[in-house]
Design a protein around this motif. Structure first.
Motif, PDB file in Angstrom:
ATOM      1  N   TRP A  54     -14.476  30.033  36.077  1.00  0.00           N
ATOM      2  CA  TRP A  54     -14.065  29.753  34.711  1.00  0.00           C
ATOM      3  C   TRP A  54     -15.160  28.802  33.771  1.00  0.00           C
ATOM      4  O   TRP A  54     -15.543  29.384  32.994  1.00  0.00           O
ATOM      5  CB  TRP A  54     -12.728  28.929  34.841  1.00  0.00           C
ATOM      6  N   TYR A 123     -11.503  34.313  31.355  1.00  0.00           N
ATOM      7  CA  TYR A 123     -10.830  33.576  32.142  1.00  0.00           C
ATOM      8  C   TYR A 123      -9.707  32.574  31.104  1.00  0.00           C
ATOM      9  O   TYR A 123      -8.607  32.480  31.338  1.00  0.00           O
ATOM     10  CB  TYR A 123     -11.587  32.316  32.823  1.00  0.00           C
ATOM     11  N   THR A 127      -5.668  32.598  31.288  1.00  0.00           N
ATOM     12  CA  THR A 127      -4.559  31.602  31.346  1.00  0.00           C
ATOM     13  C   THR A 127      -3.804  31.217  30.001  1.00  0.00           C
ATOM     14  O   THR A 127      -3.047  30.453  30.190  1.00  0.00           O
ATOM     15  CB  THR A 127      -5.633  30.568  31.630  1.00  0.00           C
ATOM     16  N   ASN A 130      -0.212  30.563  29.934  1.00  0.00           N
ATOM     17  CA  ASN A 130       0.239  30.663  31.241  1.00  0.00           C
ATOM     18  C   ASN A 130       0.212  29.375  31.981  1.00  0.00           C
ATOM     19  O   ASN A 130       1.109  29.257  32.970  1.00  0.00           O
ATOM     20  CB  ASN A 130      -0.389  31.750  31.915  1.00  0.00           C
ATOM     21  N   ILE A 131      -0.604  28.724  31.532  1.00  0.00           N
ATOM     22  CA  ILE A 131      -0.921  27.320  32.259  1.00  0.00           C
ATOM     23  C   ILE A 131      -1.503  26.138  31.131  1.00  0.00           C
ATOM     24  O   ILE A 131      -1.845  26.560  30.006  1.00  0.00           O
ATOM     25  CB  ILE A 131      -1.854  27.139  33.539  1.00  0.00           C
ATOM     26  N   VAL A 133      -3.661  23.990  29.354  1.00  0.00           N
ATOM     27  CA  VAL A 133      -5.091  23.957  29.155  1.00  0.00           C
ATOM     28  C   VAL A 133      -5.505  23.209  28.116  1.00  0.00           C
ATOM     29  O   VAL A 133      -4.977  23.245  27.019  1.00  0.00           O
ATOM     30  CB  VAL A 133      -5.805  25.460  28.908  1.00  0.00           C
TER      31      VAL A 133
END
Length: 138
Positions: A54, A123, A127, A130-131, A133
């Motif tokens: 990433w 990347y 994401t 979804n997560i 960050v």
């Protein structure tokens, strides 16, 4: 919404055995690593590998944004990735922080490059939503 690829530019192929306590090798033999769970053994772990991929992609996306804006990136530009593996109850989750260093650039210009990179980096797209960050300009 799932984005469909019109043209595949590259396919990275790896073969992994043994899970977190195993090994992984790329089809071209350029990558051949021992894996171990975080804090154990002598191998690397999936979180480190994800962070390396990433951060490399993100720094390249910053370079593309800089080229569009005709900004010269400092030679010592860097992205430090921190990928967390955690759990809630029996479920496992990832979290991540990208700490971006663009020394010598005015903060507003650096922030513009980071924002553009976060919109274009594959990347970051994968994401997003979804997560957890965080993108930090350091």
């Amino acid at each position: 919404m799932i984005n469909q690829i019109d043209k595949v530019l590259y396919t990275g192929k790896t073969h992994t055995t043994g899970g977190r306590e195993g090994k992984s090798r790329s089809s071209d033999d350029r990558l051949d690593i021992k894996l171990s769970s975080p804090g154990t053994g002598t191998g690397t772990n999936p979180e480190q590998l994800f962070g390396a991929g990433w951060s490399a992609c993100f720094l390249s996306a910053i370079g593309l944004a800089a080229a569009k804006l005709k900004v010269t990136l400092p030679a010592d530009s860097a992205v430090d990735a921190e990928v967390d593996l955690g759990n809630t109850g029996d479920a496992y989750f990832l979290g991540a922080r990208l700490n971006v260093s663009l020394p010598g650039l005015p903060r507003d210009v650096a922030q513009q490059l980071v924002d553009a990179a976060h919109q274009t980096c594959p990347y970051s797209k994968a994401t997003r939503g979804n997560i957890d960050v965080e993108i930090n300009l350091v």
